[in-house]
Design an enzyme around this catalytic site. Structure first.
Site, PDB file in Angstrom:
ATOM      1  N   ASP A 158       0.858  -1.183   0.000  1.00 40.67           N
ATOM      2  CA  ASP A 158       0.000   0.000   0.000  1.00 40.67           C
ATOM      3  C   ASP A 158       0.898   1.238   0.000  1.00 40.67           C
ATOM      4  O   ASP A 158       1.521   1.569   1.014  1.00 40.67           O
ATOM      5  CB  ASP A 158      -0.900   0.021   1.232  1.00 40.67           C
ATOM      6  CG  ASP A 158      -1.984  -1.060   1.188  1.00 40.67           C
ATOM      7  OD1 ASP A 158      -1.753  -2.104   0.550  1.00 40.67           O
ATOM      8  OD2 ASP A 158      -3.040  -0.852   1.797  1.00 40.67           O
ATOM      9  N   LYS A 221      -7.003   3.323  -3.337  1.00 42.02           N
ATOM     10  CA  LYS A 221      -7.438   3.304  -1.940  1.00 42.02           C
ATOM     11  C   LYS A 221      -7.692   4.727  -1.478  1.00 42.02           C
ATOM     12  O   LYS A 221      -6.942   5.641  -1.818  1.00 42.02           O
ATOM     13  CB  LYS A 221      -6.339   2.637  -1.105  1.00 42.02           C
ATOM     14  CG  LYS A 221      -6.555   2.601   0.397  1.00 42.02           C
ATOM     15  CD  LYS A 221      -5.387   1.875   1.056  1.00 42.02           C
ATOM     16  CE  LYS A 221      -5.416   1.989   2.574  1.00 42.02           C
ATOM     17  NZ  LYS A 221      -4.262   1.310   3.212  1.00 42.02           N
ATOM     18  N   LYS A 257     -10.328   0.101  -2.468  1.00 37.97           N
ATOM     19  CA  LYS A 257     -10.189  -0.122  -1.031  1.00 37.97           C
ATOM     20  C   LYS A 257     -10.516   1.157  -0.266  1.00 37.97           C
ATOM     21  O   LYS A 257      -9.711   2.083  -0.241  1.00 37.97           O
ATOM     22  CB  LYS A 257      -8.764  -0.585  -0.691  1.00 37.97           C
ATOM     23  CG  LYS A 257      -8.528  -0.824   0.814  1.00 37.97           C
ATOM     24  CD  LYS A 257      -7.116  -1.323   1.079  1.00 37.97           C
ATOM     25  CE  LYS A 257      -6.813  -1.440   2.561  1.00 37.97           C
ATOM     26  NZ  LYS A 257      -5.434  -1.936   2.825  1.00 37.97           N
TER      27      LYS A 257
END
Length: 321
Positions: A158, A221, A257
């Site tokens: 991430d 995300k 996400k």
């Protein structure tokens, strides 16, 4: 017949400003549409329980605190392996079926601990990297952090983008930076954190989504979970519509996400409804949808226990780490 099919990774495309430069997002329209997501459909009883089990499978069970210890990470991994008590699993008719969270997400220094604790489970380890959460360490150090996490065994990374590139409209810099991060990830899947609460406008959110997808992000995300504003439904709506547009233009699928502040089971249902309505059934699988969460699983387990027993338990009956 399978309802969802494996998909190829997003290898990205050349940067093409025509795909996003003219985009303008109407804030009030996005807010009105987002407000209807939780009211357009309702699920109760066994159907709600089934949706909540699906939510469990899409959780990136996360610990990202300064007092993380190997013991805490090991306990979190044990919960990821076994997210519901045996009596609840039996009552749901799921005995013998694989039920785990989608991943466990930790800092790079905890990756090796998590990999060992999850050995044989099939649960991937995700690691934040690139100077999380601000992303303002020197660029070569950010790349080195990615490589370190991958070498430790992380299967997902991430990353955080440089918000200044978005705020100044320097799309080439954002593309080039994200592309190099993707290369540093190698075989590990990359989730690009946009930190949407710091991007000022929904138009910026849309454009940043498109650019990071063109650069090869496997997921986009919303947040690090540490901004003043994290995952919201209007922001999520804009991002999933960017995913839909990118699919139409490139033929490539990208995951989504939301992260930060998602703690209630009813909120998880709303995000699942969003994915189903805007992107379809395939985006209800962990290959294309994840929640970034630490406390969400506790409330889901409480709601499932209520379905099974008719009673609510205290949260401390469903310990995490």
């Amino acid at each position: 017949m399978k309802l969802h099919q494996p998909h190829a990774r997003n290898d990205g495309t050349p940067l093409n400003a025509d795909w996003f430069d003219a985009a303008e997002v109407n804030l009030s329209a996005a807010e009105r549409r987002a407000a209807t997501i939780g009211t357009r459909r309702t699920v109760k009883k066994q159907w709600q329980a089934a949706w909540l089990v699906k939510a469990i499978q899409c959780i990136d069970l996360t610990t990202l605190t300064g007092d993380d210890t190997p013991g805490r990470v090991e306990r979190l991994c044990a919960k990821a392996r076994h997210p519901l008590r045996d009596d609840l699993v039996e009552a749901l008719g799921l005995t013998g079926r694989r039920l785990t969270t989608g991943a466990v997400c930790v800092y790079p220094s905890m990756v090796r601990t998590a990999v060992k604790a999850l050995d044989g489970s099939g649960i991937p380890v995700a690691s934040v990297a690139t100077g999380f959460p601000a992303g303002l360490t020197p660029f070569e150090q950010r790349l080195a952090e990615i490589r370190y996490a991958v070498a430790e065994g992380a299967q997902e990374i991430d990353i955080v983008i440089t918000r200044a590139h978005v705020l100044t409209g320097n799309w080439q810099a954002l593309y080039d930076e994200t592309r190099r991060m993707r290369e540093a990830c190698g075989e590990a899947h990359m989730k690009a954190i946009l930190a949407t609460g710091e991007l000022k406008t929904l138009t910026n959110v849309y454009r940043a989504s498109m650019v990071t997808m063109m650069a090869g992000s496997d997921f986009i995300k919303t947040s690090t979970g540490m901004e003043g504003v994290n995952a919201t439904l209007p922001v999520s709506l804009v991002m999933v519509r960017a995913i839909r547009d990118y699919l139409a233009l490139s033929g490539l699928r990208v995951g989504f996400k939301p992260a930060g502040g998602i703690r209630a089971a009813k909120d998880a249902l709303t995000w699942l409804f969003l994915m189903k309505e805007e992107l379809g059934r395939d985006w209800l699988e962990p290959e294309l949808f994840r929640f970034g969460a630490s406390g969400l699983l506790t409330d889901i387990e409480r709601q499932i226990e209520h379905f099974v027993t008719g009673r609510y338990s205290s949260a401390d009956r469903h310990g995490m780490a």
